[in-house]
Write a protein that holds these residues in place. Structure first.
Motif, mmCIF file in Angstrom:
data_model
loop_
_atom_site.group_PDB
_atom_site.id
_atom_site.type_symbol
_atom_site.label_atom_id
_atom_site.label_comp_id
_atom_site.label_asym_id
_atom_site.label_seq_id
_atom_site.Cartn_x
_atom_site.Cartn_y
_atom_site.Cartn_z
ATOM 1 N N GLY A 1 5.764 6.521 8.506
ATOM 2 C CA GLY A 1 4.474 5.962 8.933
ATOM 3 C C GLY A 1 3.349 6.276 7.963
ATOM 4 O O GLY A 1 2.513 5.421 7.652
ATOM 5 N N GLY A 2 3.333 7.492 7.453
ATOM 6 C CA GLY A 2 2.298 7.878 6.493
ATOM 7 C C GLY A 2 2.420 7.121 5.187
ATOM 8 O O GLY A 2 1.413 6.764 4.569
ATOM 9 N N ALA A 3 3.659 6.862 4.754
ATOM 10 C CA ALA A 3 3.856 6.117 3.510
ATOM 11 C C ALA A 3 3.361 4.682 3.642
ATOM 12 O O ALA A 3 2.676 4.166 2.753
ATOM 13 C CB ALA A 3 5.331 6.140 3.114
ATOM 14 N N VAL A 4 3.694 4.044 4.754
ATOM 15 C CA VAL A 4 3.250 2.659 4.972
ATOM 16 C C VAL A 4 1.722 2.615 5.077
ATOM 17 O O VAL A 4 1.063 1.789 4.432
ATOM 18 C CB VAL A 4 3.913 2.073 6.239
ATOM 19 N N MET A 5 1.156 3.513 5.864
ATOM 20 C CA MET A 5 -0.295 3.544 6.037
ATOM 21 C C MET A 5 -0.998 3.828 4.708
ATOM 22 O O MET A 5 -1.971 3.164 4.342
ATOM 23 C CB MET A 5 -0.664 4.612 7.077
ATOM 24 N N SER A 6 -0.483 4.780 3.952
ATOM 25 C CA SER A 6 -1.118 5.145 2.683
ATOM 26 C C SER A 6 -1.015 4.022 1.659
ATOM 27 O O SER A 6 -1.955 3.786 0.896
ATOM 28 C CB SER A 6 -0.465 6.408 2.119
ATOM 29 N N ALA A 7 0.123 3.343 1.632
ATOM 30 C CA ALA A 7 0.270 2.231 0.685
ATOM 31 C C ALA A 7 -0.703 1.102 1.007
ATOM 32 O O ALA A 7 -1.285 0.489 0.104
ATOM 33 C CB ALA A 7 1.708 1.716 0.707
ATOM 34 N N LEU A 8 -0.899 0.817 2.297
ATOM 35 C CA LEU A 8 -1.822 -0.258 2.676
ATOM 36 C C LEU A 8 -3.275 0.114 2.427
ATOM 37 O O LEU A 8 -4.055 -0.698 1.925
ATOM 38 C CB LEU A 8 -1.616 -0.632 4.146
ATOM 39 N N VAL A 9 -3.643 1.349 2.787
ATOM 40 C CA VAL A 9 -5.040 1.757 2.640
ATOM 41 C C VAL A 9 -5.428 1.938 1.176
ATOM 42 O O VAL A 9 -6.554 1.647 0.788
ATOM 43 C CB VAL A 9 -5.294 3.061 3.434
ATOM 44 N N SER A 10 -4.491 2.392 0.356
ATOM 45 C CA SER A 10 -4.845 2.678 -1.036
ATOM 46 C C SER A 10 -4.671 1.479 -1.962
ATOM 47 O O SER A 10 -4.865 1.600 -3.169
ATOM 48 C CB SER A 10 -3.995 3.838 -1.560
ATOM 49 N N ALA A 11 -4.308 0.307 -1.422
ATOM 50 C CA ALA A 11 -4.084 -0.867 -2.273
ATOM 51 C C ALA A 11 -5.346 -1.265 -3.043
ATOM 52 O O ALA A 11 -5.302 -1.389 -4.262
ATOM 53 C CB ALA A 11 -3.547 -2.022 -1.452
ATOM 54 N N PRO A 12 -6.483 -1.471 -2.382
ATOM 55 C CA PRO A 12 -7.672 -1.799 -3.177
ATOM 56 C C PRO A 12 -8.285 -0.526 -3.768
ATOM 57 O O PRO A 12 -8.369 0.503 -3.094
ATOM 58 C CB PRO A 12 -8.622 -2.445 -2.160
ATOM 59 N N PRO A 13 -8.684 -0.569 -5.036
ATOM 60 C CA PRO A 13 -9.311 0.620 -5.632
ATOM 61 C C PRO A 13 -10.685 0.866 -5.029
ATOM 62 O O PRO A 13 -11.328 -0.037 -4.506
ATOM 63 C CB PRO A 13 -9.402 0.262 -7.113
ATOM 64 N N GLY A 14 -11.091 2.099 -5.056
ATOM 65 C CA GLY A 14 -12.424 2.413 -4.569
ATOM 66 C C GLY A 14 -12.459 3.660 -3.706
ATOM 67 O O GLY A 14 -11.529 4.473 -3.696
ATOM 68 N N THR A 15 -13.530 3.749 -2.964
ATOM 69 C CA THR A 15 -13.806 4.958 -2.195
ATOM 70 C C THR A 15 -12.763 5.218 -1.118
ATOM 71 O O THR A 15 -12.414 6.373 -0.861
ATOM 72 C CB THR A 15 -15.200 4.846 -1.546
#
Length: 185
Positions: free
Chosen positions: A145-159
């Protein structure tokens, strides 16, 4: 004055030679062994292992947080954010599951007879295995779950990438410190 000194020196008798004494065979003194030097803190094997994992988890969490925050727009920042988000989620979910399992599963009562001790040991070992299995399964679910969530949230660069990294690293640090506190008691 010189006469007084001479009279004093003449009045003194010469010391008589002392008779030679035979050496006495005395046993050598026995030295007691030095007491072992003990530090103020003594840790058993489980506590040393927990200490190592706690320090490693803290270091990885801090490093991943800093990498994600300072490289919010780069590839290294994304990798750091995914790492800290994934591992932080897995540690949090696994740790909470193990605490809940330990609270729910009853401990064996204190044994009073030799046959009761065997039953207590078997029961405690079964309880420890069950808590470990619950923790491993929950940590695996948290990892996915953390891997999927982290991959989606970190896709766009930025804050948001930096915030994800700092939040995941903070969870890793908090979980590691909690493990250390519980292990050292």
């Amino acid at each position: 004055m010189i006469a007084c000194l001479v009279s004093v020196l003449v009045a003194q008798t010469a010391p008589e030679p002392t008779p030679a004494t035979e050496p006495v065979n005395e046993p050598a003194p026995v030295l007691a062994p030095a007491p072992p030097v003990e530090s103020g803190i003594s840790l058993n094997d489980d506590q040393r292992t927990a200490l190592g994992f706690g320090i490693a988890g803290s270091a990885i969490g801090i490093g991943a947080s800093l990498g994600a925050w300072f490289d919010r727009d780069g590839t290294f920042g994304r990798i750091s954010a995914i790492t800290s988000g994934t591992l932080g989620t897995a540690m949090l979910v696994g740790g909470v599951a193990m605490l809940l399992a330990a609270a729910i599963m009853p401990k064996e009562p204190q044994a009073t007879s030799p046959s009761g001790v065997v039953g207590q040991v078997v029961g405690d070992v079964g309880r420890a295995i069950a808590i470990g299995v619950v923790g491993i399964i929950a940590a695996g679910v948290g990892l996915i779950g953390g891997a999927v969530m982290s991959a989606l949230v970190s896709a766009p660069p930025g804050t948001q990438r930096g915030v994800l990294g700092v939040a995941g690293g903070g969870v890793m640090l908090a979980t590691s410190v909690t493990v250390l506190v519980l292990a050292l008691q």
